[in-house]
Scaffold this motif. Sequence first.
Motif, short mmCIF file in Angstrom:
data_model
loop_
_atom_site.label_atom_id
_atom_site.label_comp_id
_atom_site.label_asym_id
_atom_site.label_seq_id
_atom_site.Cartn_x
_atom_site.Cartn_y
_atom_site.Cartn_z
N ALA A 27 0.67 -0.94 0.18
CA ALA A 27 -0.27 0.33 0.18
C ALA A 27 0.60 1.25 -0.14
N TRP A 28 0.19 2.16 -0.23
CA TRP A 28 1.03 3.84 -0.20
C TRP A 28 -0.02 4.50 1.08
N GLN A 29 1.26 4.24 1.81
CA GLN A 29 1.10 5.22 2.93
C GLN A 29 0.46 6.51 3.19
N ARG A 30 -0.65 7.20 3.74
CA ARG A 30 -0.85 9.00 3.68
C ARG A 30 -0.89 8.56 5.67
N LEU A 31 -0.16 9.72 5.78
CA LEU A 31 0.08 9.14 7.80
C LEU A 31 0.06 10.68 8.11
N PHE A 32 -1.64 10.88 8.92
CA PHE A 32 -2.16 12.15 9.19
C PHE A 32 -1.88 12.53 10.66
N PHE A 33 -1.14 13.16 11.37
CA PHE A 33 -0.72 13.62 12.61
C PHE A 33 -1.69 14.60 12.86
N LEU A 34 -2.14 13.98 13.79
CA LEU A 34 -3.35 14.93 14.79
C LEU A 34 -3.44 15.08 15.97
N ASP A 35 -3.40 16.40 17.29
CA ASP A 35 -3.43 16.52 18.15
C ASP A 35 -4.71 16.10 18.73
N LYS A 36 -5.67 16.46 18.02
CA LYS A 36 -7.18 16.03 18.00
C LYS A 36 -7.84 15.04 17.25
N PHE A 37 -8.60 14.26 17.94
CA PHE A 37 -9.25 13.30 16.11
C PHE A 37 -10.74 13.74 16.78
N THR A 38 -11.65 13.91 16.52
CA THR A 38 -13.49 14.03 16.80
C THR A 38 -14.29 13.78 15.54
N PRO A 39 -14.52 12.17 15.23
CA PRO A 39 -15.41 12.05 13.57
C PRO A 39 -16.19 13.08 13.28
N GLY A 40 -16.79 13.38 12.29
CA GLY A 40 -17.60 14.88 11.84
C GLY A 40 -17.39 16.04 12.07
N GLU A 41 -15.88 16.18 12.33
CA GLU A 41 -15.51 17.55 12.65
C GLU A 41 -14.50 17.93 11.51
N VAL A 42 -14.36 18.90 11.13
CA VAL A 42 -13.59 19.49 9.85
C VAL A 42 -11.51 19.78 10.99
N HIS A 43 -10.96 18.61 10.63
CA HIS A 43 -9.41 19.25 10.79
C HIS A 43 -8.44 19.39 9.82
N ARG A 44 -7.58 20.47 10.42
CA ARG A 44 -6.78 21.42 9.77
C ARG A 44 -4.97 20.19 10.33
N THR B 97 -3.99 6.98 7.81
CA THR B 97 -3.94 6.17 8.80
C THR B 97 -3.82 7.64 9.37
N ILE B 98 -4.49 8.35 10.79
CA ILE B 98 -5.47 9.10 11.13
C ILE B 98 -3.82 8.81 12.15
N ALA B 99 -3.02 9.15 13.05
CA ALA B 99 -2.48 9.00 14.44
C ALA B 99 -2.77 9.98 14.98
N CYS B 100 -3.54 10.20 16.21
CA CYS B 100 -3.94 11.28 17.11
C CYS B 100 -3.61 10.33 19.00
N GLU B 101 -2.73 10.74 19.49
CA GLU B 101 -2.20 10.59 20.94
C GLU B 101 -1.46 9.42 21.30
N GLY B 102 -0.87 8.42 20.31
CA GLY B 102 -0.30 7.31 20.07
C GLY B 102 -1.36 6.41 20.17
N ASP B 103 -2.74 6.68 19.22
CA ASP B 103 -3.87 5.82 18.32
C ASP B 103 -3.52 5.93 17.17
N SER B 104 -3.98 5.00 16.56
CA SER B 104 -4.06 4.89 15.15
C SER B 104 -5.39 4.54 14.36
N VAL C 287 3.84 6.67 22.92
CA VAL C 287 4.19 5.64 21.67
C VAL C 287 4.06 6.60 20.57
N GLN C 288 4.99 7.27 19.68
CA GLN C 288 4.69 7.85 18.39
C GLN C 288 3.97 7.45 17.28
N ASN C 289 3.96 6.23 16.98
CA ASN C 289 2.92 5.43 15.69
C ASN C 289 3.41 4.45 15.97
N ASP C 290 2.13 3.60 15.72
CA ASP C 290 2.30 1.56 16.12
C ASP C 290 1.64 1.02 14.98
#
Length: 318
Positions: free
Chosen positions: A13-30, A95-102, A251-254
């Motif tokens: 696969a070609w990996q696209r990895l987004f790092f976020l400080d906070k991830f909330t489904p249904g919200e707009v994230h920059r 992949t969305i990486a946020c607070e040690g979770d993916s 954890v930075q990215n698991d």
Amino acid sequence: MPQETLILGLNPAWQRLFFLDKFTPGEVHRVPKVEEYASGKGINCGRVLQHLGGNPLLMHFLGADYGSRIFDELSACGLNQAPVWIKEPTRICTTIACEGDSTELIEPSPILTEAENEDFIQTLNEYWTSTQCVALCGSFPQGFDVSRINAFDFAGKRVFIDAIEDIDAWLEKGVELLKINLKEYCKLLSRLGIPQVTSSPQFWKMTATAVLERLPIKNLVVTDEDSPVRAFRLVEKKFQGMQLQPPAITVQNDIGAGDSFFAGWLYADGEGLGFEEALVKATAVAVARCEVERPWNLSLERVAELEAELQSQIEKLE
């Protein structure tokens, strides 16, 4: 030079990895940080094994632009490849990486044609006779004719598996290692008709013994995220089980932790390390992987530190 390991990582696969400080489904994230790179179980395993000092040859299906990007990236880092080029594009994993979770969003795999299956068999034939060590990583693409690879002569091959689907014929031929996670282990138990009384204190001994008595698996390893890694084998028909609790880390990215574990075990095996040593090495590699953003950026010095820490922490399962 270490013995070459043929890695069948057939569903990259070609990996696209987004790092976020906070991830909330249904919200707009920059998204403040995005990384893209070649990925998939076979690629992760191959690059970590190469980083450890192993000698992998990676065989995989590659298609269209992202397939070309994968080939170029791996060529640039010196990883030996045996690509089979296909018409459909290589899938993307977001992949969305946020607070040690993916959170992973994985596209469907490409669908192979009969001609592409034939190309695969012809390419595999070029390496099969001279290969002693074969590692199967992950799932097969859609349309893959597994019966054709099952028909290969496995005599003299040392086979290592990190997969669960369409592997029954491989297991029946005999494998050095089957490394799966807890969910996959439960699937295997269901396929074999082995009762899963998880509340029993003898769950692991009873089920692992049943698996090892039915199938010619030399080493069986089950991982379960932050829970202990459990490893089993039969020695002169007597059960031997061990578990090892990974240490708590930041954890930075698991992503690819299991693939890194598999690479660590392959390297340990190639170095002639024993059962306990392989468990410690593989666990240390997996933990060190989680402390960095990309699997192959793990620190070898950190792996050595973790090995020293973990050697005295193996517990026997009776």
